[in-house]
Design an enzyme around this catalytic site. Structure first.
Site, short mmCIF file in Angstrom:
data_model
loop_
_atom_site.label_atom_id
_atom_site.label_comp_id
_atom_site.label_asym_id
_atom_site.label_seq_id
_atom_site.Cartn_x
_atom_site.Cartn_y
_atom_site.Cartn_z
N HIS A 1 -27.98 8.98 -20.12
CA HIS A 1 -28.80 8.03 -19.34
C HIS A 1 -30.10 8.08 -20.40
O HIS A 1 -30.07 8.67 -21.55
CB HIS A 1 -29.50 8.67 -17.95
CG HIS A 1 -28.42 8.92 -17.07
ND1 HIS A 1 -27.91 7.98 -16.39
CD2 HIS A 1 -27.97 10.07 -16.59
CE1 HIS A 1 -26.98 8.36 -15.33
NE2 HIS A 1 -26.95 9.58 -15.56
N CYS B 1 -22.02 8.03 -16.58
CA CYS B 1 -22.25 8.77 -15.46
C CYS B 1 -21.22 8.71 -14.32
O CYS B 1 -20.09 8.49 -14.35
CB CYS B 1 -23.66 9.25 -15.17
SG CYS B 1 -23.90 10.94 -14.30
N1 GLN Z 1 -22.48 11.53 -8.43
C1 GLN Z 1 -22.03 12.02 -9.93
C2 GLN Z 1 -22.23 13.38 -10.06
O1 GLN Z 1 -23.20 14.05 -9.76
C3 GLN Z 1 -22.84 11.18 -10.86
C4 GLN Z 1 -24.32 11.42 -10.75
C5 GLN Z 1 -24.92 10.21 -11.75
O2 GLN Z 1 -24.48 9.23 -12.09
N2 GLN Z 1 -26.19 10.79 -12.27
O3 GLN Z 1 -21.50 14.02 -11.00
#
Ligand code: GLN
Length: 258
Positions: free
Chosen positions: A212, A108
């Site tokens: 995740h 992510c």
């Molecule tokens: N901040 C990034 C987004 O919203 C990554 C989010 C995350 O790592 N869960 O796309």
């Protein structure tokens, strides 16, 4: 930098530190949403279960990123934490580690910041590390929920990839990367290649994903693939009925059908 004493073991009988798989968890306080920090533990346990010594080195903001480790893990993070992490990583040894053929697994925010650019909290583009040929912009709607993908030929993986996604980024793949998977449920990268919605990216020994869960708990085949890249041979199977039951439940929840 600290070494987790429960996971750090020497190399019994060999006495050579390079025979140990050195796993670095990069800034788990900035990049560790949804239990992504657990990926390091899973890799160490799965290596040790096959008689491969493994240690986990935790790198916190302010610590130097070691150049000589084998496997670097970056997890998810909020927008501001992601920007803080990329600024700390820009002058770090991570790019050198990539040149030294380290394996990188990034989830992510970690995935996005390895690319050319990604949106900061105000939506303006922030330069990434440029280690992965991907570019991230904003999705029209935040992607939240189960993510299910079928692996592409970019890896030897055969089992469906399962995880949880929560991100606002849409990631476009450049010519140098292959998608990790084709999306069967959820959004993944939120972009298409050859008419398929794709998930993640593979470029040499760098893997990025929106999964995740932590991803390596839900996808043991993926964990073993990363370890196999480090040790240079596939790992022997390790059947675990509990994990198969968990996977079956998660796959069914996302509507998986062969
Ligand atoms: N901040 C990034 C987004 O919203 C990554 C989010 C995350 O790592 N869960 O796309």
């Amino acid at each position: 930098m600290s070494v987790d004493p429960n996971l750090s073991r020497g190399a019994p009988g060999r006495g050579h530190p390079t025979s140990e798989v050195r796993i670095v968890t990069v800034f788990p306080t900035l990049l560790g949403t949804y239990g992504d920090g657990g990926n390091a533990h899973i890799l160490a346990v799965r290596a040790q279960a096959r008689g491969i010594p493994a240690s986990v080195i935790r790198v916190d903001p302010g610590d130097a990123v070691p150049v000589e480790a084998d496997l670097y893990l970056l997890g998810g993070g909020e927008d501001d934490a992601q920007v803080a992490a990329v600024e700390l990583l820009r002058p770090s040894a991570l790019p050198q580690a990539v040149e030294r053929d380290a394996v990188i697994f990034a989830v992510c925010a970690g995935f996005q910041l390895l690319g050319h650019e990604f949106p900061g909290a105000d939506g303006r583009p922030v330069a990434g590390l440029g280690l992965l040929d991907v570019t991230t912009t904003r999705l029209s709607r935040r992607a939240v929920g189960e993510l299910l993908a079928e692996p592409t030929d970019a890896t030897p993986l055969r089992e469906p990839l399962t995880g949880y996604e929560n991100h606002a980024g849409a990631t476009t793949l450049g010519a140098a990367v292959q998608p990790l998977g084709l999306v069967r449920a959820g959004v993944g990268n939120g972009t298409e290649r050859a008419g398929h919605l794709v998930e993640g990216a593979v470029q040499g020994r760098i893997l990025g994903t929106y999964l995740h869960g932590p991803a390596l708990a839900r996808n043991p085949e993926l964990a073993d693939h990363l370890l196999g890249l480090v040790v240079g041979r596939p790992l022997p199977p390790w059947p675990q009925p509990e994990i198969e039951a968990l996977r079956a439940e998660r796959l069914a929840a996302a509507g998986w059908r062969r």
